[in-house]
Motif scaffolding. Structure first.
Motif, short mmCIF file in Angstrom:
data_model
loop_
_atom_site.label_atom_id
_atom_site.label_comp_id
_atom_site.label_asym_id
_atom_site.label_seq_id
_atom_site.Cartn_x
_atom_site.Cartn_y
_atom_site.Cartn_z
N VAL A 234 26.77 41.11 31.02
CA VAL A 234 27.76 41.88 31.78
C VAL A 234 27.15 43.19 32.26
CG1 VAL A 234 30.00 43.05 31.68
CG2 VAL A 234 29.68 40.85 30.52
N HIS A 235 26.37 43.82 31.40
CA HIS A 235 25.78 45.10 31.76
C HIS A 235 24.77 44.95 32.89
CE1 HIS A 235 26.83 46.36 27.37
NE2 HIS A 235 27.88 46.16 28.14
N ARG A 236 23.98 43.89 32.85
CA ARG A 236 23.03 43.66 33.94
C ARG A 236 23.77 43.38 35.24
NH1 ARG A 236 19.98 44.88 35.81
NH2 ARG A 236 18.65 43.17 36.50
N LEU A 237 24.87 42.66 35.16
CA LEU A 237 25.65 42.39 36.37
C LEU A 237 26.16 43.68 36.98
CD1 LEU A 237 27.06 40.49 38.35
CD2 LEU A 237 28.92 40.25 36.68
N LEU A 238 26.70 44.57 36.17
CA LEU A 238 27.21 45.84 36.68
C LEU A 238 26.08 46.70 37.24
CD1 LEU A 238 29.83 46.72 33.91
CD2 LEU A 238 30.30 46.02 36.27
N GLN A 239 24.94 46.68 36.59
CA GLN A 239 23.79 47.44 37.10
C GLN A 239 23.40 46.94 38.49
OE1 GLN A 239 21.12 46.69 33.87
NE2 GLN A 239 21.96 48.30 32.58
N MET A 240 23.40 45.65 38.67
CA MET A 240 23.04 45.08 39.97
C MET A 240 24.08 45.41 41.03
SD MET A 240 20.14 43.21 39.95
CE MET A 240 20.29 41.78 41.02
N LEU A 241 25.36 45.28 40.69
CA LEU A 241 26.43 45.54 41.65
C LEU A 241 26.48 46.99 42.08
CD1 LEU A 241 29.32 43.44 40.05
CD2 LEU A 241 27.92 42.80 42.02
N GLU A 246 17.60 49.56 35.54
CA GLU A 246 17.58 48.53 34.51
C GLU A 246 16.65 48.95 33.37
OE1 GLU A 246 15.88 43.99 33.80
OE2 GLU A 246 15.85 44.88 35.80
N PRO A 247 17.20 49.19 32.18
CA PRO A 247 16.33 49.49 31.03
C PRO A 247 15.68 48.21 30.50
CG PRO A 247 18.63 50.19 30.67
CD PRO A 247 18.62 49.24 31.83
#
Length: 291
Positions: A234-241, A246-247
């Motif tokens: 979920v966190h990666r999805l929000l970072q992309m959106l 990206e850590p």
């Protein structure tokens, strides 16, 4: 070369226990090994349960353990406007929707569906996914109900978010705390369904605030418990959106109680304050968590 930035981010809604001590000590150890910085973030968006007393206890326990962190400390409750701006971007992009179903209505809908013989999907924690019936509401009806003051939560439209991606969703995970090798993990945010990103009266959630803070603070290394491994999708999805940085991640083992369950603040498991009061030393704690 950018200096690595680590962070330890507890919530002041209870006393720190051995699991928190392990995570904090491991972050400090890995930051030192990498020649990086260590930040302390107080995740206190739950203003009903978080207290100044518990926050003071966090500082006291970490100082006793010999952990040093950069100041000032970021307190999430002081930055709701930053989270609200990110949420507004998702609203404008039509990637979130107001969800009006109460917990009772949600349970009833799922129960009725299962009674008809259809298994209801559940997230990695075993919680039933939100039905998402609100997505069929028209714009005028949504605005009317919001204007009328009906309780609602802003939920991520997972299907719309997935459609907005232009590349496979993955993250980089360290193989171990030595940080000598990594692997690529396929992110599966769809397992969580339409997660809550904010509520009518609180303009954020854990998922939204944590990715916002990591980006705003320049965090490059996220070291946290294995219980958050799947949520990283979920966190990666929000970072992309949202176009956020990206850590690299490392999800460490959990410290379990004698009965094999995860330690809990609510049950006062192995509290650091209690261990200190009983005469234990910081070195004792390090041995207890395997460091």
């Amino acid at each position: 070369m950018t200096q690595p930035v680590f962070r330890f981010a507890p919530s002041p809604n209870g006393e720190l226990h051995l699991g928190h001590a392990y995570s904090a000590l491991l972050n400090a150890q890995m930051a030192e090994k990498a020649g990086g910085r260590l930040l302390l973030r107080i995740e206190d968006i739950d203003t009903a349960r978080c207290t100044p007393e518990f926050e003071a206890g966090i500082y006291r326990d970490l100082e006793w353990l010999g952990i040093a962190w950069e100041k000032p400390v970021r307190r999430q409750s002081e930055h709701f406007e930053q989270y609200a701006r990110l949420l507004d971007r998702l609203v404008e992009a039509e990637l979130v929707y107001p969800a009006f179903m109460s917990r009772g209505e949600t349970r009833a809908h799922i129960t009725q569906t299962e009674e008809r013989g259809r298994a209801w999907p559940r997230d990695p924690d075993g919680v039933p996914l939100y039905p998402g019936l609100d997505k069929t509401l028209g714009t005028a009806e949504r605005r009317r109900r919001m204007a009328a003051g009906e309780p609602f939560a802003w939920r991520l439209d997972m299907a719309a978010a997935a459609a907005a991606l232009r590349a496979p969703l993955t993250w980089i995970e360290f193989a171990d705390a030595d940080m000598t090798s990594t692997r690529v993990v396929d992110a599966r945010p769809d397992q969580w369904g339409d997660v809550v990103l904010a509520r009518r009266d609180v303009a954020t959630s854990y998922h939204l605030s944590v990715v916002a803070d990591d980006a705003l603070q320049g965090v490059t290394h996220v070291v946290r418990g294995l219980d958050l491994f799947q949520a990283t999708g979920v966190h990666r999805l929000l970072q992309m959106l949202l176009g956020l940085s990206e850590p690299v991640y490392f999800h460490h083992r959990l410290i379990l109680g004698s009965d094999g369950r995860k330690l809990s603040k609510s049950l006062r498991d192995s509290g650091i304050d209690a261990l200190r009061s009983s005469g234990r030393t910081p070195d004792d704690v390090k041995r207890m968590v395997g460091l």
